[in-house]
Motif scaffolding. Structure first.
Motif, short mmCIF file in Angstrom:
data_model
loop_
_atom_site.label_atom_id
_atom_site.label_comp_id
_atom_site.label_asym_id
_atom_site.label_seq_id
_atom_site.Cartn_x
_atom_site.Cartn_y
_atom_site.Cartn_z
N SER A 217 42.27 -56.35 89.71
CA SER A 217 41.79 -55.14 89.18
C SER A 217 41.54 -54.18 90.30
N GLN B 279 40.55 -50.59 91.01
CA GLN B 279 40.12 -49.29 90.48
C GLN B 279 40.26 -48.29 91.61
N ARG C 233 43.55 -51.17 88.77
CA ARG C 233 42.54 -52.14 89.09
C ARG C 233 43.01 -53.49 89.63
N THR D 209 43.35 -57.25 87.53
CA THR D 209 43.03 -56.72 87.55
C THR D 209 43.60 -55.59 87.54
N ASP E 297 40.16 -45.49 80.25
CA ASP E 297 39.56 -46.78 80.57
C ASP E 297 38.22 -46.95 79.86
N GLN F 283 37.25 -49.98 77.24
CA GLN F 283 36.05 -50.81 77.44
C GLN F 283 35.08 -50.69 76.26
N THR G 215 29.27 -57.95 80.71
CA THR G 215 30.68 -57.58 80.81
C THR G 215 31.00 -57.20 82.25
N GLU H 149 34.00 -55.66 84.89
CA GLU H 149 35.27 -54.99 85.16
C GLU H 149 35.39 -54.87 86.67
N THR I 38 32.29 -45.93 87.49
CA THR I 38 33.56 -46.18 88.17
C THR I 38 33.58 -45.55 89.56
N THR J 192 37.02 -58.53 82.38
CA THR J 192 38.13 -57.62 82.06
C THR J 192 38.80 -57.09 83.32
N SER J 193 40.09 -56.78 83.18
CA SER J 193 40.83 -56.20 84.28
C SER J 193 42.02 -55.45 83.72
N THR J 194 42.28 -54.27 84.26
CA THR J 194 43.33 -53.43 83.69
C THR J 194 44.62 -53.50 84.49
#
Length: 667
Positions: free
Chosen positions: A6, A8, A21, A25, A474, A478, A495, A497, A553, A599-601
């Motif tokens: 991830s 970011q 990310r 991630t 994002d 989320q 949670t 990220e 972020t 979580t990871s985008t």
């Protein structure tokens, strides 16, 4: 813990929604112009950067230790939506006591220690130690995967052709990096000024000790590349109590695994040049046509074991006379896994690329490229050495190289003396080692049998529509996870990220905490109070969630979250033999670090799918991507959670959000 890559990005400094990310991630990654305008005609290099690869490394800014007061404030803000009033008051009292007492002295010691180590970041050493001291198996607990998109030219997706081109491009990347010709990793806020030949020709003459400042003047942000050297010829070596990282850049060979058998052959010649692509193709064809049966005791499965168990068995392997062959495995440039399977759907892809059958893998290699019979390809990587920045760049570059400038083509008839060039490794195994392999396989099978993976695509809107509505894509994704979990389980839970801090020297990751007082309020309004709020009220809640998520972020990308700071202070107390303060023994601290939603985008033109296992037994591992007109999720769970229903709840939540974004009332 960043389980994927991830990353970011610094795009968050411009817009709260993102960029990329890192534990599975984003990927598309610095918005660099990959036009290839500096490319050499030589087959040895991907391109020849005007600016040396590590030109900015010396002048990268250092990761600033947050102020303790700010860390405690942010910690309590993150705890607020997770605790009832009584528990919050207890946690608040412990946090304030830490702030004015033990925490204050630990902070002073951490700052002093950091001043004496200005070559690195305050988090780098403890973070390496955290990974390398973990005794859990790396498979499922740490290693993520990222799968490649197929080659646009379908005939190049043949397993042999794609494998040959992947190997050639990987060597070209390695040589470009080691020659200092790989373009530095830079995020360009104003590429019209900074991503130009004129600027590059100018900045190359600025001394390395000042170069970062020159880039900063034109809103370009170089990223840390200190992890890149671990990409190749590297392995994690199991040791009792704490593993070690091993790199031997003299290795010229590739490790190939097929049916659990292990083969090696040179892909770089004695002069350091890429072996002829047709020879590489010939050697891989030889391996693919080898009729040797799968070994009864496949050694690779040992890398899926508990680290102390694997360390003990490795010692026995060395004592049995296998030291040289183990060294060959560890020093290989990378591992190529040729799988005798065709993958029918994203779920099948995820299971195969995340864990496979345990036999045709060496999970300890810095990374492995896995290629199925139908040409589907992925990278699975060991996480202790890095956070995905290097892996993502590597994946983007070799996807571009293999699809635009392949060196091996369909229909070619390779001819080389593969019988002499390819060596199959033979390991000496006694009864104890065979029994260890048998137990490792049983343990592996039991673990992966409990893992469920499912995927979902929401096709009624994406990044384009959200940005037009001035919402962070994002933040909306989320929020959908928060709504989905509330809809399914009636709770707001811890949670995680992951956010890269690669904008700083030896930066690792920071945590964004997407479960906030604003997302809790908004989720309850959508899920529990449908019909009680006007569209305008719901839209206002969405914008408040988006604004606050953008703030979190930005803070995380600048290394100003609270998680890494509290971790470093705890690590320092432990290294001094001090008992832990009540802040750390508070059940609320354990709960917020029990990340049920991890979580990871992922978003990149090179990547089709990414995934990782949950980080806790009762959690979800959520890999996701927000694209221009759709949103995708690839989610894993163990039996304590129902991943299928979770994705249904997330889909319904996205439907509701986009309904409100479009100005419609909830049905």
């Amino acid at each position: 813990m960043a389980k994927l890559l991830s990353m970011q990005s610094l795009a968050s400094l411009r817009k709260p929604a993102g960029f990329v990310r890192s534990r599975v991630t984003s990927l598309g990654f610095t918005k660099r112009n990959y036009s290839g305008k500096n490319e050499s005609s030589s087959s040895e290099y991907l391109h020849r950067s005007v600016v040396p690869s590590m030109h900015y490394q010396k002048s990268l800014p250092r990761l600033r230790i947050p102020k303790l007061e700010e860390t405690i404030r942010k910690y309590l803000a993150a705890q607020k939506p997770l605790l009832d009033d009584d528990h919050f008051r207890t946690t608040e009292k412990l946090a304030q006591d830490f702030l004015t007492g033990e925490g204050k002295s630990l902070q002073e010691d951490l700052v002093a220690q950091d001043k004496n180590n200005n070559h690195t970041s305050y988090i780098s050493g403890p973070w390496f130690d955290m990974y390398l001291s973990a005794r859990e198996p790396v498979v499922l607990n740490f290693n993520p995967f990222m799968s490649f998109n197929p080659d646009p030219k379908s005939e190049y997706n043949n397993q042999l052709v794609r494998a040959s081109n992947m190997v050639c491009s990987a060597v070209r990347f390695m040589k470009t990096l080691r020659a200092g010709l790989l373009e530095p990793e830079v995020f360009h806020l104003n590429p019209a000024k900074s991503d130009t030949d004129a600027f590059k020709k100018l900045i190359r003459w600025v001394p390395s000790s000042l170069s970062w400042y020159g880039a900063f003047m034109v809103k370009a942000y170089p990223l840390d590349m200190s992890q890149y050297f671990r990409l190749f010829n590297s392995s994690r070596i199991p040791k009792q109590g704490r593993d070690e990282l091993f790199t031997d850049e003299k290795g010229r060979h590739l490790l190939v695994m097929r049916k659990g058998n292990m083969y090696v052959f040179d892909i770089v010649d004695g002069n350091g040049n890429l072996v002829a692509p047709m020879e590489i193709q010939s050697h891989l064809k030889y391996i693919l046509s080898d009729t040797t049966p799968a070994p009864a005791f496949p050694l690779g499965v040992l890398t899926s074991e508990n680290r102390d168990v694997w360390a003990g068995l490795r010692d026995k392997l060395i004592a049995a006379g296998n030291a040289e062959d183990l060294r060959t495995v560890d020093s290989a440039i990378f591992c190529l896994c040729l799988d005798d399977v065709s993958l029918s759907d994203p779920v099948h892809v995820s299971h195969n690329m995340l864990h496979g059958d345990g036999c045709n893998r060496w999970y300890d290699k810095s990374f492995s490229i896995i290629i199925a019979q139908d040409g589907q390809t992925a990278i699975n990587f060991e996480h202790s050495w890095g956070d995905g920045v290097a892996v993502l760049r590597f994946q983007n570059e070799i996807f571009k190289d293999t699809t635009e400038k392949p060196l091996v083509h369909p229909g070619s008839t390779p001819a080389a003396d593969s019988v002499s060039a390819v060596r199959r490794l033979h390991f000496k195994l006694d009864g104890e080692l065979k029994n260890g392999i048998k137990k490792a396989k049983a343990t592996f099978d039991s673990a992966v049998s409990k893992l469920t993976i499912d995927a979902m695509q929401f096709k009624h809107g994406g990044k384009e529509q959200l940005k037009k509505s001035k919402l962070s894509p994002d933040a909306v994704a989320q929020l959908a996870f928060q709504m989905g979990f509330l809809r399914q389980y009636g709770q707001t839970v811890a949670t995680y990220e992951s956010c890269s801090t690669a904008a700083f020297k030896h930066g690792r990751t920071e945590t964004i905490r997407p479960a906030t007082a604003f997302t809790k309020l908004c989720s309850h309004a959508f899920v529990c109070e449908a019909g009680k709020h006007s569209v305008a009220e719901l839209q206002a809640m969405l914008h408040q969630c988006s604004k606050y998520h953008g703030q979190l972020t930005k803070e995380a990308a600048m290394g100003q979250g609270f998680d890494r700071h509290l971790f470093a202070l705890r690590y320092l107390a432990g290294s001094k033999g001090q008992p832990l303060h009540g802040l750390y023994t508070d059940p609320a601290y354990a709960a917020i670090n029990h990340n049920i939603l991890s979580t990871s985008t992922l978003t990149s033109p090179a990547v089709s799918l990414g995934g990782f296992a949950p980080v806790v037994p009762d959690g979800f591992g959520v890999g996701y991507g927000v694209h221009e007109d759709w949103i995708g999720c690839n989610v894993s769970s163990y039996p304590a959670r129902d991943v299928h229903q979770f994705l249904e709840c997330v889909h319904k939540s996205l439907e509701d959000i986009f309904c409100v974004v479009e100005g419609k009332s909830l049905s």
